[in-house]
Design an enzyme around this catalytic site. Structure first.
Site, PDB file in Angstrom:
ATOM      1  N   ASP A   1      36.838  -3.928 -44.751  1.00  0.00           N
ATOM      2  CA  ASP A   1      38.293  -3.124 -44.745  1.00  0.00           C
ATOM      3  C   ASP A   1      39.214  -3.138 -46.686  1.00  0.00           C
ATOM      4  O   ASP A   1      39.721  -4.073 -46.608  1.00  0.00           O
ATOM      5  CB  ASP A   1      39.103  -3.857 -43.882  1.00  0.00           C
ATOM      6  CG  ASP A   1      38.760  -3.555 -42.137  1.00  0.00           C
ATOM      7  OD1 ASP A   1      37.802  -2.328 -42.359  1.00  0.00           O
ATOM      8  OD2 ASP A   1      38.706  -4.816 -41.682  1.00  0.00           O
TER       9      ASP A   1
ATOM     10  N   ASP B   1      38.655   3.449 -31.031  1.00  0.00           N
ATOM     11  CA  ASP B   1      39.197   2.647 -31.755  1.00  0.00           C
ATOM     12  C   ASP B   1      40.187   2.423 -30.512  1.00  0.00           C
ATOM     13  O   ASP B   1      39.786   3.072 -30.324  1.00  0.00           O
ATOM     14  CB  ASP B   1      40.221   1.917 -32.841  1.00  0.00           C
ATOM     15  CG  ASP B   1      39.313   2.272 -34.193  1.00  0.00           C
ATOM     16  OD1 ASP B   1      38.545   1.454 -34.820  1.00  0.00           O
ATOM     17  OD2 ASP B   1      39.978   2.684 -34.862  1.00  0.00           O
TER      18      ASP B   1
END
Length: 251
Positions: free
Chosen positions: A11, A130
């Site tokens: 990330d 998500d």
């Protein structure tokens, strides 16, 4: 039986790898290229770079970060974050990505899935979902988990598959960074609904969690960040454990 894949997620924000909990409270975890080089040596199967603020800041994933990581590895590289158009996807692939991950853009324009699958092949198009638990369903969120949608994870996974997606990257927002284990129920529900590989993400904390998601979760691959970034566990130790548990992995 096909080998189960272990995937490391980088990330990235402002050129640095970061990690948080439930998509919040990000902290510095190191240099993307340096971490990628370490994982390449340790035996990771794939690497995913997610530019976690690209969509929020309305910009593309940074090409120089992609190129720097690509130079250090000899394995598949997927890139996501801020990929909104065919041109954005082309820029990522030209910089060194083998696959692109779509989330918010695909929700806004599902036809983008089909156009990219036709241009690069389904194997190059990953749909990132998500999701959070909401009563009896798994609710899909966009914009790095900041915006709710009216989508259900199972239904959206089916549609994305029909439109040409080659894989689903399924992240439990509830489990993200918690290290309490993957959401095996959600992973199994999505895996059983589609005929393409599902990558489980969110919650990895122990070797047992990986074995559980490959078993009860029916996952084809498992993605993790914290457990690898901070050298809590090594990739080869994990693979040896899984192999001893009867889980087929590449050693």
């Amino acid at each position: 039986m096909l080998s189960k894949r272990i995937i490391a997620c980088l990330d990235v924000r402002d050129g640095k790898v970061v990690k948080g909990v439930n998509f919040e409270g990000l902290r510095d975890a190191g240099d993307p290229a340096a971490l990628a080089k370490r994982y390449n040596v340790e035996g990771i199967d794939e690497i995913v770079i997610l530019d976690v603020t690209a969509t929020l800041e309305n910009r593309q994933a940074r090409a120089h970060t992609i190129a720097a990581v690509a130079r250090e590895i000899f394995l598949p590289l997927c890139v996501g974050g801020g990929i909104r158009t065919e041109e954005d996807a082309a820029a990522a692939i030209e910089a060194g990505a083998d696959k692109v991950s779509l989330n918010t853009a695909a929700l806004s324009d599902p036809d983008l899935i089909t156009s990219l699958a036709k241009r690069y092949g389904s194997q190059a198009v990953i749909i990132a979902i998500d999701a959070k638990r909401a009563d009896e369903r798994f609710a899909v969120y966009a914009r790095s988990g900041q915006a709710g949608t009216n989508r259900d994870a199972i239904e959206w996974a089916r549609e994305a598959t029909d439109r040409g997606a080659g894989e689903i990257l399924l992240t439990s927002i509830d489990r993200d960074g918690t290290k309490i284990g993957f959401d095996c129920e959600m992973t199994a529900a999505v895996s059983d609904a589609v005929n393409i590989p599902v990558i489980a993400s969110g919650g990895a904390g122990t070797f047992e969690h990986f074995a559980e998601v490959f078993g009860a979760g029916h996952a084809d691959a498992a993605l993790a960040a914290s457990i690898f970034h901070f050298a809590e566990k090594s990739v080869m130790e994990l693979k040896t454990f899984l192999n001893n548990q009867g889980v087929p992995v590449r050693i």
